[in-house]
Write an enzyme that holds these catalytic residues in place. Structure first.
Site, short mmCIF file in Angstrom:
data_model
loop_
_atom_site.label_atom_id
_atom_site.label_comp_id
_atom_site.label_asym_id
_atom_site.label_seq_id
_atom_site.Cartn_x
_atom_site.Cartn_y
_atom_site.Cartn_z
N TYR A 178 -37.01 -13.70 30.78
CA TYR A 178 -36.54 -14.88 31.51
C TYR A 178 -36.32 -14.56 32.99
O TYR A 178 -36.75 -15.31 33.87
CB TYR A 178 -35.25 -15.40 30.88
CG TYR A 178 -34.59 -16.50 31.68
CD1 TYR A 178 -35.12 -17.79 31.69
CD2 TYR A 178 -33.45 -16.25 32.44
CE1 TYR A 178 -34.52 -18.81 32.43
CE2 TYR A 178 -32.85 -17.26 33.18
CZ TYR A 178 -33.38 -18.53 33.17
OH TYR A 178 -32.79 -19.53 33.91
N THR B 46 -32.48 -19.04 39.66
CA THR B 46 -31.31 -18.56 38.94
C THR B 46 -30.76 -17.29 39.56
O THR B 46 -31.51 -16.51 40.18
CB THR B 46 -31.66 -18.29 37.47
OG1 THR B 46 -30.58 -17.62 36.82
CG2 THR B 46 -32.89 -17.41 37.35
#
Length: 351
Positions: free
Chosen positions: A169, A126
């Protein structure tokens, strides 16, 4: 029997699109999925209806060491999408976030190292591994933040950008990203990483926490308000899922040349839009302006992220990307068709 291609998270949004393409190209596909997100069963049913016995399914979690090891050991290639995907969820339960994203990925890498060291692994990372980019200066131009740095303005954020993990995250995906790259260095595994921007397209039933392009469309189509966190001027580069799938397949095809490399994968500067620009486009598509509420900025949110896609395009010989206007219009049409086929209490579920 030919060894199948393993797609972890294969019933999810990107995973199901990739599995569909692989099966359509004649590969047997092993879809490995916990079916934890509401609605993904429909993606699995869709794959089975289209491809029959080419789609095999393992209903298991990434934390199931035995099931994951068996699936990886018998694969011809691995595409790793299964993950805990929401910043908000990671803040609520960082231990589970770590167990899925870090330990699950490490278990997969160990399975390949011990049982199938020649099997390629392509990992979905990501852009959150670059942090909030707070050291960069931005100016507000019209409805969008723009970087002051001329190189960033012209090309976006490149892979040389220092990693800076924010939120559990970001930490867990960043750690997994680095494990995947290091297993190429330390053990000679054939691995490649894509640090993805905002992927959108068919089979995406976005939520407020993940899949914002589809989420905005779903809310607009159902007449529900959309919450903008921050001021809505934040900019993202959006990429149609078909272009993302093409990149993953190109990495597999060229794995010997790209082993151990990380690429930023997104729509690039030509497909960079602010949240407000997307809302204006949705109003044009639906002939009505969505209702909008505002809330505070969320942890780790970037005011601007646009991927510098030059390295991936050069290394993987990628075709021209779909224009975001065409892609969003196609997604709106697909969501309308899905709404007509799904009960109202199921519209907007995550997939």
């Amino acid at each position: 029997m030919t060894a199948p291609v393993l797609v972890t998270g294969g019933a999810g949004f990107i995973g199901s699109n990739l599995a569909d393409r692989l099966a359509g190209d004649g590969h047997d596909v092993l879809v490995y999925d916990a079916l934890a997100r509401t609605g993904v069963e429909r993606n699995l049913a869709w794959l089975r209806a289209r491809h029959g016995e080419r789609i095999r399914f393992v209903h298991a979690d990434l934390r199931d060491d035995a099931a994951l090891t068996e699936a990886a050991a018998g694969a011809s290639a691995v595409f790793h999408f299964a993950a805990q995907v929401a910043v908000t969820t990671s803040l609520e339960d960082p231990r589970e976030d770590h167990a899925i994203n870090v330990t699950g990925t490490l278990t997969l890498l160990e399975a390949l190292r011990r049982h199938a060291p020649q099997v390629p692994l392509i990992f979905a990372s990501t852009n959150k591994v670059y942090g909030d980019l707070a050291d960069l200066d931005f100016v507000l131009e019209g409805d969008a933040y723009r970087p002051v740095d001329p190189q960033v303005r012209a090309h976006g954020i490149g892979e040389a950008r220092p990693l800076d993990f924010h939120t559990p995250y970001g930490v867990s995906k960043g750690a997994a990203d680095q494990y995947v790259l290091d297993y190429a260095r330390s053990y000679g595994l054939k691995t490649c990483v894509f640090r993805m921007s905002c992927i959108y397209g068919q089979r995406q039933m976005g939520t407020e926490d993940q899949g914002w392009v589809a989420h905005f469309l779903i809310r607009a189509l159902t007449g529900e308000p959309i919450t903008l966190y921050g001021d809505g001027h934040q900019v993202r580069d959006v990429l149609d899922v078909r272009d993302a799938v093409a990149a993953y397949l190109a990495a597999w095809k060229r794995i010997d040349a790209v082993t151990g490399r990380a690429f930023n994968l997104g729509g690039g500067v030509d497909n960079a839009i602010s949240l407000r620009v997307l809302l204006d486009h949705i109003a044009t598509l639906t002939d009505r302006a969505p209702r909008v509420d505002f809330a505070d900025w969320r942890a780790g949110d970037q005011r601007y992220f646009v991927a510098d896609t030059r390295a991936a395009a050069a290394a993987l010989d990628l075709p021209a990307r779909r224009d975001w206007r065409d892609g969003v219009a196609a997604l709106a049409q697909w969501l309308e068709r899905e709404r007509s086929a799904v009960p109202e209490d199921r519209v907007g579920v995550a997939a």
